[in-house]
Design a protein around this motif. Sequence first.
Motif, PDB file in Angstrom:
ATOM      1  N   SER A 169      37.759 -23.098  15.422  1.00  0.00           N
ATOM      2  CA  SER A 169      37.996 -22.536  16.750  1.00  0.00           C
ATOM      3  C   SER A 169      37.330 -23.390  17.831  1.00  0.00           C
ATOM      4  CB  SER A 169      37.463 -21.104  16.834  1.00  0.00           C
ATOM      5  OG  SER A 169      36.055 -21.118  16.813  1.00  0.00           O
ATOM      6  N   ALA A 170      36.476 -24.300  17.435  1.00  0.00           N
ATOM      7  CA  ALA A 170      35.756 -25.114  18.424  1.00  0.00           C
ATOM      8  C   ALA A 170      36.100 -26.596  18.342  1.00  0.00           C
ATOM      9  CB  ALA A 170      34.245 -24.930  18.226  1.00  0.00           C
ATOM     10  N   GLY A 171      36.644 -27.033  17.218  1.00  0.00           N
ATOM     11  CA  GLY A 171      36.965 -28.455  17.046  1.00  0.00           C
ATOM     12  C   GLY A 171      35.704 -29.299  17.028  1.00  0.00           C
ATOM     13  N   VAL A 172      35.802 -30.472  17.626  1.00  0.00           N
ATOM     14  CA  VAL A 172      34.649 -31.375  17.646  1.00  0.00           C
ATOM     15  C   VAL A 172      33.640 -30.877  18.678  1.00  0.00           C
ATOM     16  CG1 VAL A 172      33.892 -33.721  18.186  1.00  0.00           C
ATOM     17  CG2 VAL A 172      36.009 -33.343  16.906  1.00  0.00           C
ATOM     18  N   GLU A 173      32.405 -30.661  18.252  1.00  0.00           N
ATOM     19  CA  GLU A 173      31.355 -30.200  19.168  1.00  0.00           C
ATOM     20  C   GLU A 173      30.316 -31.313  19.344  1.00  0.00           C
ATOM     21  OE1 GLU A 173      30.553 -25.739  18.569  1.00  0.00           O
ATOM     22  OE2 GLU A 173      31.322 -26.411  16.656  1.00  0.00           O
ATOM     23  N   VAL A 585      26.444 -27.411  27.024  1.00  0.00           N
ATOM     24  CA  VAL A 585      26.141 -26.015  26.718  1.00  0.00           C
ATOM     25  C   VAL A 585      27.457 -25.288  26.450  1.00  0.00           C
ATOM     26  CG1 VAL A 585      25.007 -23.896  27.502  1.00  0.00           C
ATOM     27  CG2 VAL A 585      24.244 -26.096  28.382  1.00  0.00           C
ATOM     28  N   THR A 586      27.541 -24.628  25.310  1.00  0.00           N
ATOM     29  CA  THR A 586      28.727 -23.820  24.997  1.00  0.00           C
ATOM     30  C   THR A 586      28.344 -22.362  25.193  1.00  0.00           C
ATOM     31  OG1 THR A 586      29.357 -25.469  23.377  1.00  0.00           O
ATOM     32  CG2 THR A 586      30.479 -23.350  23.234  1.00  0.00           C
ATOM     33  N   VAL A 587      29.073 -21.695  26.074  1.00  0.00           N
ATOM     34  CA  VAL A 587      28.652 -20.348  26.469  1.00  0.00           C
ATOM     35  C   VAL A 587      29.882 -19.449  26.636  1.00  0.00           C
ATOM     36  CG1 VAL A 587      28.586 -21.087  28.895  1.00  0.00           C
ATOM     37  CG2 VAL A 587      27.289 -19.108  28.209  1.00  0.00           C
ATOM     38  N   ALA A 588      29.733 -18.182  26.302  1.00  0.00           N
ATOM     39  CA  ALA A 588      30.835 -17.236  26.511  1.00  0.00           C
ATOM     40  C   ALA A 588      31.079 -17.103  28.023  1.00  0.00           C
ATOM     41  CB  ALA A 588      30.465 -15.896  25.904  1.00  0.00           C
ATOM     42  N   ILE A 606      26.087 -31.032  37.067  1.00  0.00           N
ATOM     43  CA  ILE A 606      27.212 -30.635  36.216  1.00  0.00           C
ATOM     44  C   ILE A 606      28.401 -31.554  36.479  1.00  0.00           C
ATOM     45  CG2 ILE A 606      28.723 -28.708  35.524  1.00  0.00           C
ATOM     46  CD1 ILE A 606      25.639 -28.286  35.110  1.00  0.00           C
ATOM     47  N   GLN A 607      28.920 -32.152  35.407  1.00  0.00           N
ATOM     48  CA  GLN A 607      30.035 -33.087  35.527  1.00  0.00           C
ATOM     49  C   GLN A 607      31.376 -32.405  35.297  1.00  0.00           C
ATOM     50  OE1 GLN A 607      29.602 -36.763  35.871  1.00  0.00           O
ATOM     51  NE2 GLN A 607      27.793 -35.791  36.735  1.00  0.00           N
ATOM     52  N   GLU A 608      31.369 -31.437  34.389  1.00  0.00           N
ATOM     53  CA  GLU A 608      32.648 -30.875  33.963  1.00  0.00           C
ATOM     54  C   GLU A 608      32.418 -29.521  33.307  1.00  0.00           C
ATOM     55  OE1 GLU A 608      34.387 -33.591  31.169  1.00  0.00           O
ATOM     56  OE2 GLU A 608      36.237 -32.410  31.022  1.00  0.00           O
ATOM     57  N   ILE A 609      33.370 -28.594  33.523  1.00  0.00           N
ATOM     58  CA  ILE A 609      33.306 -27.338  32.761  1.00  0.00           C
ATOM     59  C   ILE A 609      34.642 -27.197  32.034  1.00  0.00           C
ATOM     60  CG2 ILE A 609      33.046 -24.829  32.851  1.00  0.00           C
ATOM     61  CD1 ILE A 609      31.417 -25.216  35.405  1.00  0.00           C
ATOM     62  N   GLN A 610      34.600 -27.280  30.710  1.00  0.00           N
ATOM     63  CA  GLN A 610      35.841 -27.203  29.923  1.00  0.00           C
ATOM     64  C   GLN A 610      36.017 -25.793  29.385  1.00  0.00           C
ATOM     65  OE1 GLN A 610      35.345 -29.971  26.717  1.00  0.00           O
ATOM     66  NE2 GLN A 610      35.580 -31.779  28.035  1.00  0.00           N
ATOM     67  N   THR A 611      37.276 -25.463  29.084  1.00  0.00           N
ATOM     68  CA  THR A 611      37.543 -24.172  28.442  1.00  0.00           C
ATOM     69  C   THR A 611      37.834 -24.454  26.982  1.00  0.00           C
ATOM     70  OG1 THR A 611      38.474 -23.333  30.461  1.00  0.00           O
ATOM     71  CG2 THR A 611      39.040 -22.134  28.450  1.00  0.00           C
ATOM     72  N   ARG A 612      37.099 -23.801  26.100  1.00  0.00           N
ATOM     73  CA  ARG A 612      37.348 -23.977  24.673  1.00  0.00           C
ATOM     74  C   ARG A 612      37.506 -22.594  24.053  1.00  0.00           C
ATOM     75  NH1 ARG A 612      33.044 -27.702  22.013  1.00  0.00           N
ATOM     76  NH2 ARG A 612      33.911 -29.233  23.418  1.00  0.00           N
ATOM     77  N   GLN A 613      38.735 -22.242  23.783  1.00  0.00           N
ATOM     78  CA  GLN A 613      39.043 -20.888  23.296  1.00  0.00           C
ATOM     79  C   GLN A 613      38.433 -19.868  24.263  1.00  0.00           C
ATOM     80  OE1 GLN A 613      41.166 -20.900  20.924  1.00  0.00           O
ATOM     81  NE2 GLN A 613      40.998 -23.054  20.479  1.00  0.00           N
ATOM     82  N   ASN A 615      35.356 -19.668  25.088  1.00  0.00           N
ATOM     83  CA  ASN A 615      34.083 -20.171  25.608  1.00  0.00           C
ATOM     84  C   ASN A 615      34.274 -21.165  26.740  1.00  0.00           C
ATOM     85  OD1 ASN A 615      32.466 -18.768  23.818  1.00  0.00           O
ATOM     86  ND2 ASN A 615      32.745 -20.296  22.230  1.00  0.00           N
ATOM     87  N   LYS A 616      33.203 -21.354  27.493  1.00  0.00           N
ATOM     88  CA  LYS A 616      33.177 -22.417  28.484  1.00  0.00           C
ATOM     89  C   LYS A 616      32.180 -23.467  27.986  1.00  0.00           C
ATOM     90  CE  LYS A 616      35.839 -20.844  31.783  1.00  0.00           C
ATOM     91  NZ  LYS A 616      37.024 -21.600  32.197  1.00  0.00           N
ATOM     92  N   VAL A 617      32.526 -24.724  28.183  1.00  0.00           N
ATOM     93  CA  VAL A 617      31.610 -25.789  27.766  1.00  0.00           C
ATOM     94  C   VAL A 617      31.169 -26.551  29.009  1.00  0.00           C
ATOM     95  CG1 VAL A 617      31.318 -27.829  26.325  1.00  0.00           C
ATOM     96  CG2 VAL A 617      32.796 -25.974  25.565  1.00  0.00           C
ATOM     97  N   ILE A 618      29.876 -26.452  29.298  1.00  0.00           N
ATOM     98  CA  ILE A 618      29.326 -27.115  30.480  1.00  0.00           C
ATOM     99  C   ILE A 618      28.817 -28.489  30.056  1.00  0.00           C
ATOM    100  CG2 ILE A 618      27.583 -26.954  32.305  1.00  0.00           C
ATOM    101  CD1 ILE A 618      27.421 -23.914  31.578  1.00  0.00           C
ATOM    102  N   ILE A 619      29.305 -29.520  30.733  1.00  0.00           N
ATOM    103  CA  ILE A 619      28.875 -30.877  30.390  1.00  0.00           C
ATOM    104  C   ILE A 619      28.205 -31.501  31.620  1.00  0.00           C
ATOM    105  CG2 ILE A 619      29.663 -33.187  29.695  1.00  0.00           C
ATOM    106  CD1 ILE A 619      31.980 -31.680  28.247  1.00  0.00           C
ATOM    107  N   GLY A 620      27.042 -32.059  31.445  1.00  0.00           N
ATOM    108  CA  GLY A 620      26.362 -32.649  32.598  1.00  0.00           C
ATOM    109  C   GLY A 620      25.083 -33.359  32.210  1.00  0.00           C
ATOM    110  N   PHE A 621      24.257 -33.589  33.233  1.00  0.00           N
ATOM    111  CA  PHE A 621      22.969 -34.256  33.006  1.00  0.00           C
ATOM    112  C   PHE A 621      21.853 -33.361  33.513  1.00  0.00           C
ATOM    113  CE2 PHE A 621      26.038 -37.616  34.084  1.00  0.00           C
ATOM    114  CZ  PHE A 621      26.017 -38.323  32.893  1.00  0.00           C
TER     115      PHE A 621
END
Length: 670
Positions: A169-173, A585-588, A606-613, A615-621
């Motif tokens: 459900s998450a693929g590559v993490e 960060v992977t967060v509901a 924060i660079q990007e917020i992706q939707t994964r199923q 969850n939201k995946v926050i990507i940044g520094f």
Amino acid sequence: MLTNLRIFAMSHQIIPSVHINNLCCYKIRASLKRLKPYVLLGRNYSSLPGLIGNDIKSLHSVISPPIAKIRNIGIMAHIDAGKTTTTERILYYSGYTRSLGDVDDGDTVTDFMAQERERGITIQSAAVTFDWKGYRVNLIDTPGHVDFTLEVERCLRVLDGAVAVFDASAGVEAQTLTVWRQADKHKIPRICFLNKMDKTGASFKYAVESIREKLKAKPLLLQLPIGEAKTFKGLVDVVTKEKLLWNSNSNDGKDFERKPLLEVSDPELLKETTEARNALIEQVADLDDEFADLVLGEFSENFDLLPAEKLQNAIHRVTLAQTAVPVLCGSALKNKGVQPLLDAVTRYLPSPEERNYEFLERVSRLLLPFADQHIEISSLTAGNIALTVGLKHTATGDTLVSSKSSALAAARRAEREGEKKHRQNSEAERLLLAGVEIPEPVFFCTIEPPSVAKQPGMNGLEFFSGFSLLLAHTQTLKCGIIISEVPNIQFVYRHLDKPLGDLTANLVTVESGEARPIETSSLSESINEDAFEGLPRGIENGIHSAFILVPSTNYEISACVSRCVQKAMKKADKQVLEPLMNLEVTVARDYLSPVLGDLAQRRGNIQEIQTRQDNKVIIGFVPLAEIMGYSTALRTLTSGSATFALELSTYQAMNPQDQNTLLNRRSGLT
Ligand SMILES: Nc1nc2c(ncn2[C@@H]2O[C@H](COP(=O)(O)OP(=O)(O)OP(=O)(O)O)[C@@H](O)[C@H]2O)c(=O)[nH]1
């Protein structure tokens, strides 16, 4: 005979395990005269593979399988992908255990440390040995948690192949990427297992795409799922065009039926599978010339006539060449898909003789690992993984040789080979076993026991070879995971006892061969003679510590030099660089706002917020200084539902305001 062992140290019990590889039939002979197998039985274990009671004859078959029938594999993944659950099923189906262990119940074989069982996570790697359809499999379950990356690294060095487990459900993490890169570095052939196909949100297609996109790997789809999430009930073997259905009345998943797909009963599934098989054949033919010749010759008119075995052999070669990765799927928790995974391990991953190792070693005492239990053995054929004990001065990364002369011969050969720069897979590469690459340290501290009585509790740390490794492990300690064995962390300043004289450090610039003083610093206390022994090191430490703002140095010399450099820097236009971490960060969804708010306070970018199923995946520094104690804060903010991964990105210049705050804090002004 030149011999060579790979040391794989198991936790701080200082039991290095030895991986012995060889192309031919040399044997290691232990000096042990007695052959006394001992096994401490805890949970409901079956007899060890090939060992019935204390039957010593059958022990020989346990320890001496043909090399071609040995598989040394690791299981690796992001935290919680299901490695331990998959390993438990593997042990159960192979007959190693008689009951199914459960991470959630804390009774698994490989997570045997109390901390692991309490927390339901793997901390140290555990090795187990079992047989599957005539093959000997030595398996290592590695931790997925970001804090234990180093543990994964030291395992990978001794493996010939690996199973990468994914949460479908998450693929590559985030951590999958890290361990994948580590496996790339050690050139480990891999198989992907898309686990949790039963979970809400599981998506075979999504997970496969993420392997393609994020890992830049070519997935070979050897299976297709029958159903997904709640409807997941089995799989299709694309190579043989058979369907595998698990008996819903069987609780443990031992029983499943394998049937050819037929036009009458499964027209849709058959069509889909035929398309997938044709695509697979074309893909493999593109990567393997021998197979391409076969396909284009005899079978070009009709791929259906191509025997499964020919395709399997070609997939094995492609896997070994690491030009593509076989992908399988299942649900370890619901006991589906694990037996075909084991078949794939023996069929597609290499035996030790297919990898480039050649040497072995004489050792005094050998043990075969069964997680936290060991059986003592007298000899072992090449290609196995075993433990050896009592090597007081060895550490992770060492290579053992039988004598000084063999070591010198190895070094000379390595040197000669090193000169022939452009040769692939050189002798030198085979002689000099890969060391452990230690992540760049981001914390600095000294650890001391609060009293002499507590010293034994720290002895395990000796086993981490070298200062920087200790620092790397400090990260683990700071995260508060292995606390019980190690006392509180403090910054410690050393004092010297016997006064000798004063010390003055002068900092100079050299221009056109002329030295011009910039700064001077004197030490008010006197120092002793011994301190001068480490003079160059002390000076180096002092300069280093002044630049990286560590709170203390080891010796007074360093302190004096450090002060001198700091004084000079104060006068100059200075710029402090701080470590910046990549953060994921992977967060509901429900917890996204508080997590973002918290990151803003931590100077997160924060660079990007992706939707994964769901969850939201926050990507940044985020600056390292701001992320201390983040796991606790995140757990509190999200009721323990979020996960995060950190990795050093770079050192970035601090803005003037933050820099002032930091410098004032360091000099005690705030
Ligand atoms: N739905 C579902 N849950 C699973 C499956 N496999 C494992 N889990 C659950 O996922 C959680 C993590 O499983 P583990 O086996 O501990 O995962 P791990 O990868 O070994 O975790 P670490 O060692 O801590 O990295 C547990 O709660 C398992 O019950 C599966 O196939 N389906």
